[in-house]
Design a protein around this motif. Sequence first.
Motif, PDB file in Angstrom:
ATOM      1  N   ASP A   1      -7.847  -5.321  -7.751  1.00 51.50           N
ATOM      2  CA  ASP A   1      -7.358  -6.014  -6.564  1.00 51.50           C
ATOM      3  C   ASP A   1      -5.834  -5.854  -6.457  1.00 51.50           C
ATOM      4  O   ASP A   1      -5.110  -5.975  -7.447  1.00 51.50           O
ATOM      5  N   LEU A   2      -5.348  -5.575  -5.247  1.00 52.80           N
ATOM      6  CA  LEU A   2      -3.925  -5.324  -5.037  1.00 52.80           C
ATOM      7  C   LEU A   2      -3.070  -6.507  -5.498  1.00 52.80           C
ATOM      8  O   LEU A   2      -2.063  -6.325  -6.200  1.00 52.80           O
ATOM      9  N   GLU A   3      -3.456  -7.714  -5.118  1.00 53.44           N
ATOM     10  CA  GLU A   3      -2.647  -8.878  -5.499  1.00 53.44           C
ATOM     11  C   GLU A   3      -2.697  -9.126  -6.998  1.00 53.44           C
ATOM     12  O   GLU A   3      -1.723  -9.597  -7.587  1.00 53.44           O
ATOM     13  N   ASP A   4      -3.816  -8.782  -7.624  1.00 55.60           N
ATOM     14  CA  ASP A   4      -3.918  -8.950  -9.080  1.00 55.60           C
ATOM     15  C   ASP A   4      -2.937  -8.021  -9.806  1.00 55.60           C
ATOM     16  O   ASP A   4      -2.267  -8.446 -10.759  1.00 55.60           O
ATOM     17  N   VAL A   5      -2.864  -6.756  -9.378  1.00 54.07           N
ATOM     18  CA  VAL A   5      -1.950  -5.839 -10.068  1.00 54.07           C
ATOM     19  C   VAL A   5      -0.496  -6.208  -9.772  1.00 54.07           C
ATOM     20  O   VAL A   5       0.386  -6.042 -10.637  1.00 54.07           O
ATOM     21  N   ARG A   6      -0.241  -6.707  -8.583  1.00 53.12           N
ATOM     22  CA  ARG A   6       1.131  -7.161  -8.296  1.00 53.12           C
ATOM     23  C   ARG A   6       1.535  -8.279  -9.253  1.00 53.12           C
ATOM     24  O   ARG A   6       2.643  -8.265  -9.800  1.00 53.12           O
ATOM     25  N   ARG A   7       0.642  -9.232  -9.458  1.00 47.48           N
ATOM     26  CA  ARG A   7       0.955 -10.321 -10.380  1.00 47.48           C
ATOM     27  C   ARG A   7       1.107  -9.798 -11.810  1.00 47.48           C
ATOM     28  O   ARG A   7       2.016 -10.201 -12.535  1.00 47.48           O
ATOM     29  N   LYS A   8       0.219  -8.894 -12.194  1.00 44.59           N
ATOM     30  CA  LYS A   8       0.238  -8.369 -13.564  1.00 44.59           C
ATOM     31  C   LYS A   8       1.535  -7.616 -13.863  1.00 44.59           C
ATOM     32  O   LYS A   8       2.065  -7.688 -14.978  1.00 44.59           O
ATOM     33  N   TRP A   9       2.056  -6.906 -12.868  1.00 43.22           N
ATOM     34  CA  TRP A   9       3.246  -6.091 -13.070  1.00 43.22           C
ATOM     35  C   TRP A   9       4.524  -6.767 -12.592  1.00 43.22           C
ATOM     36  O   TRP A   9       5.591  -6.154 -12.605  1.00 43.22           O
ATOM     37  N   GLY A  10       4.424  -8.026 -12.184  1.00 50.96           N
ATOM     38  CA  GLY A  10       5.620  -8.762 -11.761  1.00 50.96           C
ATOM     39  C   GLY A  10       6.215  -8.281 -10.459  1.00 50.96           C
ATOM     40  O   GLY A  10       7.425  -8.392 -10.239  1.00 50.96           O
ATOM     41  N   ILE A  11       5.387  -7.755  -9.579  1.00 50.71           N
ATOM     42  CA  ILE A  11       5.856  -7.201  -8.309  1.00 50.71           C
ATOM     43  C   ILE A  11       6.096  -8.319  -7.295  1.00 50.71           C
ATOM     44  O   ILE A  11       5.206  -9.145  -7.052  1.00 50.71           O
TER      45      ILE A  11
ATOM     46  N   ASP B   1     -11.496  -2.373   0.428  1.00 47.76           N
ATOM     47  CA  ASP B   1     -10.237  -2.632   1.128  1.00 47.76           C
ATOM     48  C   ASP B   1      -9.231  -3.441   0.326  1.00 47.76           C
ATOM     49  O   ASP B   1      -8.025  -3.322   0.533  1.00 47.76           O
ATOM     50  N   ASN B   2      -9.717  -4.309  -0.569  1.00 54.01           N
ATOM     51  CA  ASN B   2      -8.791  -5.207  -1.289  1.00 54.01           C
ATOM     52  C   ASN B   2      -8.113  -4.546  -2.477  1.00 54.01           C
ATOM     53  O   ASN B   2      -7.241  -5.147  -3.105  1.00 54.01           O
ATOM     54  N   THR B   3      -8.487  -3.320  -2.795  1.00 52.89           N
ATOM     55  CA  THR B   3      -7.992  -2.694  -4.018  1.00 52.89           C
ATOM     56  C   THR B   3      -6.629  -2.035  -3.818  1.00 52.89           C
ATOM     57  O   THR B   3      -6.225  -1.691  -2.703  1.00 52.89           O
ATOM     58  N   PHE B   4      -5.953  -1.843  -4.935  1.00 61.94           N
ATOM     59  CA  PHE B   4      -4.679  -1.130  -4.932  1.00 61.94           C
ATOM     60  C   PHE B   4      -4.868   0.289  -4.400  1.00 61.94           C
ATOM     61  O   PHE B   4      -4.062   0.782  -3.599  1.00 61.94           O
ATOM     62  N   GLY B   5      -5.925   0.954  -4.831  1.00 62.36           N
ATOM     63  CA  GLY B   5      -6.173   2.323  -4.377  1.00 62.36           C
ATOM     64  C   GLY B   5      -6.345   2.408  -2.876  1.00 62.36           C
ATOM     65  O   GLY B   5      -5.810   3.314  -2.221  1.00 62.36           O
ATOM     66  N   ALA B   6      -7.091   1.464  -2.292  1.00 61.45           N
ATOM     67  CA  ALA B   6      -7.303   1.464  -0.843  1.00 61.45           C
ATOM     68  C   ALA B   6      -5.998   1.196  -0.104  1.00 61.45           C
ATOM     69  O   ALA B   6      -5.736   1.784   0.957  1.00 61.45           O
ATOM     70  N   ALA B   7      -5.163   0.307  -0.658  1.00 62.67           N
ATOM     71  CA  ALA B   7      -3.865   0.024  -0.031  1.00 62.67           C
ATOM     72  C   ALA B   7      -2.988   1.271  -0.041  1.00 62.67           C
ATOM     73  O   ALA B   7      -2.293   1.573   0.949  1.00 62.67           O
ATOM     74  N   TYR B   8      -3.019   2.012  -1.151  1.00 56.32           N
ATOM     75  CA  TYR B   8      -2.279   3.270  -1.218  1.00 56.32           C
ATOM     76  C   TYR B   8      -2.810   4.269  -0.195  1.00 56.32           C
ATOM     77  O   TYR B   8      -2.026   4.939   0.504  1.00 56.32           O
ATOM     78  N   ALA B   9      -4.126   4.364  -0.076  1.00 52.42           N
ATOM     79  CA  ALA B   9      -4.726   5.283   0.891  1.00 52.42           C
ATOM     80  C   ALA B   9      -4.326   4.911   2.319  1.00 52.42           C
ATOM     81  O   ALA B   9      -4.035   5.784   3.145  1.00 52.42           O
ATOM     82  N   ARG B  10      -4.300   3.609   2.624  1.00 54.50           N
ATOM     83  CA  ARG B  10      -3.874   3.172   3.965  1.00 54.50           C
ATOM     84  C   ARG B  10      -2.410   3.536   4.213  1.00 54.50           C
ATOM     85  O   ARG B  10      -2.051   3.983   5.307  1.00 54.50           O
ATOM     86  N   PHE B  11      -1.580   3.320   3.204  1.00 47.25           N
ATOM     87  CA  PHE B  11      -0.161   3.654   3.340  1.00 47.25           C
ATOM     88  C   PHE B  11       0.004   5.139   3.653  1.00 47.25           C
ATOM     89  O   PHE B  11       0.747   5.517   4.569  1.00 47.25           O
ATOM     90  N   MET B  12      -0.678   5.983   2.904  1.00 46.46           N
ATOM     91  CA  MET B  12      -0.548   7.426   3.105  1.00 46.46           C
ATOM     92  C   MET B  12      -1.161   7.860   4.431  1.00 46.46           C
ATOM     93  O   MET B  12      -0.562   8.631   5.188  1.00 46.46           O
TER      94      MET B  12
END
Length: 234
Positions: free
Chosen positions: A207-217, A83-94
Amino acid sequence: MIRGSGFRLKGWQQAAVAVGSAVGALLDPRRADLIAALGETTGKPAFDRVLERMKRSPEGREILLERPRVISTSVGHAWDLPDNTFGAAYARFMGSRNFSPDDRPPVRFMETEELAYVAMRAREVHDFWHTLFDLPTNLIGETALKVIEFEQMLLPMCLMSVLGGTARFSDKQRSLFYQHYFPWALKAGARSTDLMCVYYEKHFHEDLEDVRRKWGIIPAPPPPRPNATIVVPL
């Protein structure tokens, strides 16, 4: 397919398709095919610049070499991730919107296969950006994302979409957009990394929050409470 029935247009034909698509999209914003045609016929210089940036980026070059597609057969595993991953967040959005990654119209008006792929990639990562910036798919959310897309790619279609979107706002929506979402979108688009050079599919497991930080989101701030002071994240 990346390209449908590809067309090479003369200058006047390109202008005619652009004008017709713009008018049609204003009359019916649900016509994704018209919005796509508008983006292609007005966006070649912008896509050329994106292509050159991708060629200068290691991850961008990998994308151009492998040409991943955001379609069900390649992103379906996102539904099985934690659930905490970027991929899961994308799946929930879709899933919450009954969207399918296979619904994007093909590219028809790009002159080369390479540019056609860049145009298709820009179209297909749109929902990744919705997920990362935590933007809804209502009129305000889509218009705010077009501000970010314009900052990232300088596509004329994005600017026209912002102008067209705000023209359809109610007075209350217009006030909310320009006081709350527009300042945030300007800052978010400028601060984030070059988002066309990110191989998103290879980061699904992170992790979703990790990629957000990494990409400056900077995720979209929640709508303000009545009489609350509006603060744009620094």
